[in-house]
Design an enzyme around this catalytic site. Structure first.
Site, PDB file in Angstrom:
ATOM      1  N   LYS A 172     -26.100  70.214  19.339  1.00  0.00           N
ATOM      2  CA  LYS A 172     -26.242  68.799  19.808  1.00  0.00           C
ATOM      3  C   LYS A 172     -26.032  67.635  18.789  1.00  0.00           C
ATOM      4  O   LYS A 172     -26.154  67.593  17.832  1.00  0.00           O
ATOM      5  CB  LYS A 172     -28.459  68.617  19.413  1.00  0.00           C
ATOM      6  CG  LYS A 172     -28.852  69.932  21.192  1.00  0.00           C
ATOM      7  CD  LYS A 172     -28.486  68.625  22.060  1.00  0.00           C
ATOM      8  CE  LYS A 172     -29.741  69.350  23.022  1.00  0.00           C
ATOM      9  NZ  LYS A 172     -29.462  68.627  24.370  1.00  0.00           N
ATOM     10  N   ASP A 188     -23.209  68.543  22.607  1.00  0.00           N
ATOM     11  CA  ASP A 188     -24.371  67.855  24.702  1.00  0.00           C
ATOM     12  C   ASP A 188     -24.553  66.091  23.334  1.00  0.00           C
ATOM     13  O   ASP A 188     -24.755  66.702  22.622  1.00  0.00           O
ATOM     14  CB  ASP A 188     -25.206  68.994  24.722  1.00  0.00           C
ATOM     15  CG  ASP A 188     -26.107  68.071  25.411  1.00  0.00           C
ATOM     16  OD1 ASP A 188     -25.985  66.543  25.801  1.00  0.00           O
ATOM     17  OD2 ASP A 188     -27.116  68.337  26.172  1.00  0.00           O
ATOM     18  N   GLU A 241     -21.064  67.949  26.391  1.00  0.00           N
ATOM     19  CA  GLU A 241     -22.034  66.915  27.678  1.00  0.00           C
ATOM     20  C   GLU A 241     -22.118  65.991  27.437  1.00  0.00           C
ATOM     21  O   GLU A 241     -22.324  65.516  26.777  1.00  0.00           O
ATOM     22  CB  GLU A 241     -22.769  67.769  27.811  1.00  0.00           C
ATOM     23  CG  GLU A 241     -23.133  68.938  27.730  1.00  0.00           C
ATOM     24  CD  GLU A 241     -23.969  69.723  28.025  1.00  0.00           C
ATOM     25  OE1 GLU A 241     -25.398  69.603  28.642  1.00  0.00           O
ATOM     26  OE2 GLU A 241     -24.831  71.006  27.661  1.00  0.00           O
ATOM     27  N   ASP A 289     -23.943  66.620  33.247  1.00  0.00           N
ATOM     28  CA  ASP A 289     -25.112  66.863  33.280  1.00  0.00           C
ATOM     29  C   ASP A 289     -25.824  66.265  33.813  1.00  0.00           C
ATOM     30  O   ASP A 289     -26.157  66.238  35.055  1.00  0.00           O
ATOM     31  CB  ASP A 289     -25.499  67.332  31.827  1.00  0.00           C
ATOM     32  CG  ASP A 289     -27.220  67.680  31.639  1.00  0.00           C
ATOM     33  OD1 ASP A 289     -28.036  67.784  32.870  1.00  0.00           O
ATOM     34  OD2 ASP A 289     -26.573  67.824  30.823  1.00  0.00           O
ATOM     35  N   LYS A 299     -28.784  72.321  35.358  1.00  0.00           N
ATOM     36  CA  LYS A 299     -30.283  72.340  34.678  1.00  0.00           C
ATOM     37  C   LYS A 299     -31.459  72.505  35.847  1.00  0.00           C
ATOM     38  O   LYS A 299     -31.832  71.909  36.997  1.00  0.00           O
ATOM     39  CB  LYS A 299     -30.497  71.413  33.566  1.00  0.00           C
ATOM     40  CG  LYS A 299     -30.230  71.652  32.595  1.00  0.00           C
ATOM     41  CD  LYS A 299     -30.770  69.960  31.734  1.00  0.00           C
ATOM     42  CE  LYS A 299     -30.187  69.992  30.346  1.00  0.00           C
ATOM     43  NZ  LYS A 299     -28.404  70.232  30.297  1.00  0.00           N
TER      44      LYS A 299
END
Length: 320
Positions: free
Chosen positions: A133, A161, A190, A213, A235
């Site tokens: 992250k 991300d 992302e 995303d 997701k």
């Protein structure tokens, strides 16, 4: 003869889980169990705070109404994404439409410690993939951490991300500290910037591939092949029904894009279903499901190899 049960649950989270600047103390959700004759199917409905449009209270209302309609013979899926996904999983299990084979390989979440990551990757067969992250701290720090990991582990590929955290300037600050010779081992980043156009510019200017995303859930998004765009991260809890998830995977694959099935911090029951969906729809790709250790317990179904305690169905609050 049809019957159904609905359960409400709450799992304590580890202290350090922060989503969109808010601390997530518990993960709240619902299970639906559908029975028809001797067959049974389960689904998880757990809207993700800060990401889902609906709350779990709203999802509960829609789910209970849908279950009553299903018991009366109506099978039309609800529109609310988290409910549509959970219900479609339960129906797919009921009809054996969701294969049992699962991909339990998960790209481990890394906190920036290369020694810790080397241990996690030691037993990983095949491609070495991890996720970091970025965007939570200073962009310069993120760039230094990513560079350190890529330097320390020569066969590592990283998925990053940013959750749209960066301005174009911050994106450039990040890239400045990542050795250009290592950038091809960033599988994708992302949504680096707040707008899609800024993210596209980031990819062009840095040579770092990006993935969509959040964009997938915006009304003006269309699947097109673009320079610098390598993947889409899907997701299902935020997307909708299994059929919609499959349509998105097929649209991505038709353009030569990688499609990654990814967690919205579901419970172990939901994660095991996502592992089955990944094996079914994206068999060549490691899914992004390494979120169970953010929780203090598993529920109903175990994730293979997890040592977390398991809460059985009898301990859950039954609503129906």
């Amino acid at each position: 003869m049809r019957s159904a049960q609905v359960y409400r649950w709450q799992i304590p989270m580890d202290a350090g889980v922060v989503l969109r600047d808010r601390r997530l103390k518990t993960r709240d959700g619902l299970y639906v169990c559908l029975r028809e004759g001797e067959r049974e199917g389960w689904g998880e409905i757990s809207p993700l705070p800060g990401f889902s449009q609906e709350t779990w209270e709203e999802a509960q209302s829609v789910l209970l109404a849908w279950v009553n309609n299903w018991l009366a013979g109506d099978c039309e899926l609800p529109q609310m994404p988290s409910v549509a996904f959970g219900v479609s999983c339960a129906l797919a299990e009921l009809t054996d439409a969701l294969p049992q084979a699962a991909n339990y390989r998960a790209a481990p979440l890394c906190n920036g410690d290369p020694d810790d990551l080397i241990l996690k990757l030691a037993d990983m067969p095949g491609e070495k993939v991890a996720k970091v992250k970025v965007g939570l701290y200073e962009a310069v720090r993120d760039g230094m951490v990513v560079n350190l990991l890529l330097e320390a582990i020569p066969d590592l590929h990283l998925r990053l991300d940013a959750n749209r955290a960066w301005t174009p300037l911050k994106g450039q600050q990040f890239a400045k500290y990542v050795n250009p010779d290592y950038r091809h081992r960033i599988a994708f980043l992302e949504e680096p910037c707040k707008t899609r156009d800024d993210s596209r510019a980031f990819a062009r200017e840095t040579g770092i591939a990006i993935a969509w995303d959040e964009s997938l859930r915006e009304p003006d998004f269309t699947f097109v092949a673009e320079e610098g765009v390598r993947a889409v991260v899907i997701k299902p809890t935020l997307t909708g029904s299994l059929e919609k998830v499959r349509e998105q995977v097929e649209a991505a694959h038709a353009l030569g894009l990688t499609a990654v099935i990814s967690s919205s911090i579901e419970s172990s029951l939901g994660l095991t279903q996502l592992a089955r969906i990944a094996a079914w729809l994206t068999p060549e790709t490691i899914p992004g499901l390494d979120t169970l250790d953010l929780m203090q317990a598993q529920q109903v179904r175990r994730w293979p190899g997890s040592t977390l305690p398991v809460v059985e169905v009898d301990a859950l609050e039954r609503l129906l």
